[in-house]
Motif scaffolding. Structure first.
Motif, mmCIF file in Angstrom:
data_model
loop_
_atom_site.group_PDB
_atom_site.id
_atom_site.type_symbol
_atom_site.label_atom_id
_atom_site.label_comp_id
_atom_site.label_asym_id
_atom_site.label_seq_id
_atom_site.Cartn_x
_atom_site.Cartn_y
_atom_site.Cartn_z
ATOM 1 N N ARG A 116 -30.036 55.832 -17.280
ATOM 2 C CA ARG A 116 -31.081 56.858 -17.243
ATOM 3 C C ARG A 116 -32.130 56.584 -18.304
ATOM 4 O O ARG A 116 -31.844 55.973 -19.339
ATOM 5 N N ARG A 118 -35.108 59.181 -18.663
ATOM 6 C CA ARG A 118 -35.697 60.475 -19.033
ATOM 7 C C ARG A 118 -34.789 61.568 -18.470
ATOM 8 O O ARG A 118 -34.652 61.689 -17.253
ATOM 9 N N VAL A 119 -34.192 62.354 -19.354
ATOM 10 C CA VAL A 119 -33.150 63.295 -18.958
ATOM 11 C C VAL A 119 -33.632 64.724 -19.178
ATOM 12 O O VAL A 119 -34.024 65.102 -20.293
ATOM 13 N N GLY A 120 -33.618 65.532 -18.113
ATOM 14 C CA GLY A 120 -33.886 66.954 -18.248
ATOM 15 C C GLY A 120 -32.700 67.648 -18.904
ATOM 16 O O GLY A 120 -31.546 67.272 -18.664
ATOM 17 N N GLU A 145 -36.259 65.949 -21.883
ATOM 18 C CA GLU A 145 -37.295 66.857 -21.381
ATOM 19 C C GLU A 145 -36.681 68.230 -21.180
ATOM 20 O O GLU A 145 -35.577 68.347 -20.636
ATOM 21 N N LEU A 183 -38.550 69.411 -13.208
ATOM 22 C CA LEU A 183 -38.213 68.331 -14.125
ATOM 23 C C LEU A 183 -38.311 66.973 -13.420
ATOM 24 O O LEU A 183 -38.772 65.990 -14.013
ATOM 25 N N CYS A 188 -38.198 62.977 -14.695
ATOM 26 C CA CYS A 188 -36.792 62.909 -15.091
ATOM 27 C C CYS A 188 -35.976 62.206 -14.008
ATOM 28 O O CYS A 188 -36.220 62.402 -12.802
#
Length: 242
Positions: A116, A118-120, A145, A183, A188
């Motif tokens: 991963r 960009r992680v919400g 995020e 998101l 994300c």
């Protein structure tokens, strides 16, 4: 075989962690077997005034009582299935009576292993506004995020009015799915469910993004420690640098 301790701070998430820990043993052995486990729970309501006042030291003192009791029960380490509680556990103070797994480190490790970027982050307002997950993810080259202000309020309200009380409705599920969709639109590639009750509401089959289920990831990590597949933890509370 090390005896595991579950440091509970909210009902539904702690229950899910306990069940997942035991069921991991069932899945692996098929004999209704699992390593010894003890759960200790001081009602979350006793700590809510301190949370509202931002008094993390007071919350930590309450959690430390549970850790002491787990130690006296024979546990060798603890796992706390409450993400927000880690804000208090990270507060400076005397070493806890047992070493513990850090839930954000486990979730961030899994996010990195899955590739991963960009992680919400969905959790209580304390967690979404805090530094625990941005720090843990950034240490692995990942970006955290959080939802916008109105969505953060919605997520937090549903947690405290419904989820921690065992209420799971289709209307709230739709609200969370809408937040996750936003998101995803922001780039994300996964969403971390880092209030331990959220996985009971937002399951992988309804989530617009792949989920990182903090509750089950922690439970499985605790099981792996208990059976010797993961090194025992050394963190005894206080500031953590990844």
């Amino acid at each position: 075989m090390p005896h595991a301790g579950i440091l509970a701070h909210s009902t539904e998430g702690a229950a899910l962690c306990f069940l997942e820990y035991c069921q991991e043993g069932f899945r692996r052995t098929g004999r209704n077997e699992h390593p010894d486990v003890t759960l200790d729970y001081i009602a979350m309501g006793r700590s809510m005034p301190a949370w509202d006042a931002g008094d993390h030291a007071a919350v930590r003192r309450t959690l430390a009582v549970s850790v002491d009791r787990l130690a006296r029960a024979g546990a060798a380490f603890f796992a706390c299935p409450d993400n927000t509680a880690h804000l208090a556990l990270e507060h400076p103070g005397p070493d806890l009576a047992l070493p513990g797994l850090h839930i954000a480190e486990i979730v961030a490790d899994r996010a990195a292993a899955e590739g991963r970027r960009r992680v919400g982050v969905l959790g209580t307002r304390y967690t979404m506004d805090g530094t625990v997950y941005p720090r843990a993810l950034a240490a692995r080259g990942l970006t955290a995020e959080v939802p916008g202000p109105a969505d953060r309020e919605t997520v937090n309200r549903i947690i405290f009015e419904e989820l921690v009380n065992g209420i799971f409705t289709d209307a709230s599920r739709r609200e969370y799915v809408r937040v996750v969709e936003r998101l995803a639109a922001r780039g994300c590639d996964a969403v971390a469910l880092v209030c331990t009750e959220i996985p009971l509401l937002v399951t992988p089959d309804v989530s617009p993004l792949p989920t990182l289920d903090s509750t089950r990831l922690l439970a499985r990590a605790a099981y792996e420690v208990a059976v010797g597949e993961r090194p025992p933890p050394s963190w005894r509370g206080g500031p953590l640098t990844s």
